[in-house]
Design an enzyme around this catalytic site. Structure first.
Site, PDB file in Angstrom:
ATOM      1  N   ASP A  13       0.871  -1.179   0.000  1.00 42.16           N
ATOM      2  CA  ASP A  13       0.000   0.000   0.000  1.00 42.16           C
ATOM      3  C   ASP A  13       0.912   1.235   0.000  1.00 42.16           C
ATOM      4  O   ASP A  13       2.140   1.136  -0.126  1.00 42.16           O
ATOM      5  CB  ASP A  13      -1.016  -0.039   1.149  1.00 42.16           C
ATOM      6  CG  ASP A  13      -0.397   0.254   2.517  1.00 42.16           C
ATOM      7  OD1 ASP A  13       0.840   0.398   2.613  1.00 42.16           O
ATOM      8  OD2 ASP A  13      -1.159   0.335   3.502  1.00 42.16           O
ATOM      9  N   CYS A  71       3.268  -2.854   4.169  1.00 41.48           N
ATOM     10  CA  CYS A  71       2.413  -1.716   4.513  1.00 41.48           C
ATOM     11  C   CYS A  71       3.090  -1.022   5.690  1.00 41.48           C
ATOM     12  O   CYS A  71       4.287  -1.228   5.931  1.00 41.48           O
ATOM     13  CB  CYS A  71       0.978  -2.159   4.807  1.00 41.48           C
ATOM     14  SG  CYS A  71       0.770  -3.275   6.215  1.00 41.48           S
ATOM     15  N   THR A  73       2.716  -1.352   8.997  1.00 46.08           N
ATOM     16  CA  THR A  73       3.088  -2.279  10.068  1.00 46.08           C
ATOM     17  C   THR A  73       3.264  -3.724   9.620  1.00 46.08           C
ATOM     18  O   THR A  73       3.788  -4.537  10.379  1.00 46.08           O
ATOM     19  CB  THR A  73       1.984  -2.289  11.145  1.00 46.08           C
ATOM     20  OG1 THR A  73       0.772  -2.737  10.515  1.00 46.08           O
ATOM     21  CG2 THR A  73       1.784  -0.905  11.751  1.00 46.08           C
ATOM     22  N   GLY A  74       2.757  -4.058   8.463  1.00 47.57           N
ATOM     23  CA  GLY A  74       2.692  -5.448   8.015  1.00 47.57           C
ATOM     24  C   GLY A  74       1.469  -6.173   8.553  1.00 47.57           C
ATOM     25  O   GLY A  74       1.131  -7.268   8.091  1.00 47.57           O
ATOM     26  N   HIS A 104       8.356 -24.158  10.112  1.00 45.81           N
ATOM     27  CA  HIS A 104       7.279 -24.800  10.863  1.00 45.81           C
ATOM     28  C   HIS A 104       5.891 -24.528  10.287  1.00 45.81           C
ATOM     29  O   HIS A 104       5.009 -25.375  10.405  1.00 45.81           O
ATOM     30  CB  HIS A 104       7.297 -24.319  12.327  1.00 45.81           C
ATOM     31  CG  HIS A 104       8.459 -24.854  13.110  1.00 45.81           C
ATOM     32  ND1 HIS A 104       8.570 -24.709  14.474  1.00 45.81           N
ATOM     33  CD2 HIS A 104       9.575 -25.539  12.713  1.00 45.81           C
ATOM     34  CE1 HIS A 104       9.707 -25.283  14.888  1.00 45.81           C
ATOM     35  NE2 HIS A 104      10.331 -25.776  13.842  1.00 45.81           N
ATOM     36  N   HIS A 139       4.808 -30.869  11.401  1.00 47.76           N
ATOM     37  CA  HIS A 139       4.258 -29.553  11.047  1.00 47.76           C
ATOM     38  C   HIS A 139       3.237 -29.669   9.917  1.00 47.76           C
ATOM     39  O   HIS A 139       2.261 -28.920   9.874  1.00 47.76           O
ATOM     40  CB  HIS A 139       5.388 -28.600  10.660  1.00 47.76           C
ATOM     41  CG  HIS A 139       6.413 -28.444  11.736  1.00 47.76           C
ATOM     42  ND1 HIS A 139       6.115 -27.894  12.961  1.00 47.76           N
ATOM     43  CD2 HIS A 139       7.716 -28.811  11.793  1.00 47.76           C
ATOM     44  CE1 HIS A 139       7.185 -27.909  13.725  1.00 47.76           C
ATOM     45  NE2 HIS A 139       8.176 -28.461  13.048  1.00 47.76           N
TER      46      HIS A 139
HETATM   47  C1  RB5 Z   1      -1.799   2.995   6.359  1.00 46.39           C
HETATM   48  O1  RB5 Z   1      -1.804   4.239   6.973  1.00 46.39           O
HETATM   49  C2  RB5 Z   1      -1.597   1.901   7.397  1.00 46.39           C
HETATM   50  O2  RB5 Z   1      -2.692   1.814   8.240  1.00 46.39           O
HETATM   51  C3  RB5 Z   1      -1.340   0.589   6.718  1.00 46.39           C
HETATM   52  O3  RB5 Z   1      -0.226   0.720   5.898  1.00 46.39           O
HETATM   53  C4  RB5 Z   1      -1.019  -0.600   7.599  1.00 46.39           C
HETATM   54  O4  RB5 Z   1      -0.044  -0.293   8.531  1.00 46.39           O
HETATM   55  C5  RB5 Z   1      -2.155  -1.300   8.174  1.00 46.39           C
HETATM   56  O5  RB5 Z   1      -1.990  -2.366   8.796  1.00 46.39           O
END
Ligand code: RB5
Length: 147
Positions: A13, A71, A73-74, A104, A139
């Site tokens: 994103d 993104c 945070t992932g 795993h 696993h």
């Molecule tokens: C975008 O602002 C942010 O919310 C997105 O990239 C992500 O971190 C969501 O999990």
């Protein structure tokens, strides 16, 4: 990874675009092919579930063996990708998580948080993820319970 397919689907994103470019270059260096599912560079805003769905479908239809989603945070990417059958997405913030996600959990999607990780660490996590085989055995039995 099957010898006849080393294609990795990549997607981001707006908050993961810089990582996507680094990941693309690293895949080339490591000898992998890639399919870029977007968002295009310079995109000001795109909702991560849309990109996660496109990457998940590239794996489900067999065009790609792995996916890498970035993104802020992932977290959002992993949640969205894991809604798709046969997708096992792991949000990893260190190499040990990447190794265990593969060994795993047979994770087939790696998600990374551009706002939380430095680029060197992210690329190191990527390399561990791509080069660690699934251990199978006990696993595999566990995966069979939810896939
Ligand atoms: C975008 O602002 C942010 O919310 C997105 O990239 C992500 O971190 C969501 O999990």
């Amino acid at each position: 990874m099957p010898a006849d397919n080393n294609k990795v689907a990549i997607g981001a994103d707006h908050a993961g675009l810089e990582f996507k470019a680094l990941i693309r270059d690293q895949l080339i260096r490591l000898g992998f092919q890639y399919v870029d599912a977007g968002a295009p560079e310079g995109t000001e805003r795109v909702d991560y579930p849309i990109v996660a769905a496109d990457v998940a479908k590239l794996i489900q239809n067999g065009e790609c063996v792995y996916g890498v989603l970035t993104c802020g945070t992932g977290l959002g990417m992993s949640m969205a990708a894991n809604r798709f059958r046969s997708i096992r997405a792991a949000n990893c913030s260190n190499e040990a998580m990447a190794r265990l996600a593969r060994a795993h959990n047979d994770a087939n999607v790696l998600t990374l948080g551009q706002r939380l990780l430095g680029p060197d660490l992210a690329l190191s996590i990527l390399e561990v993820f791509l080069t660690t085989p699934f251990e199978g055995g006990r696993h595999q039995g566990r995966l069979s319970l939810f896939n």
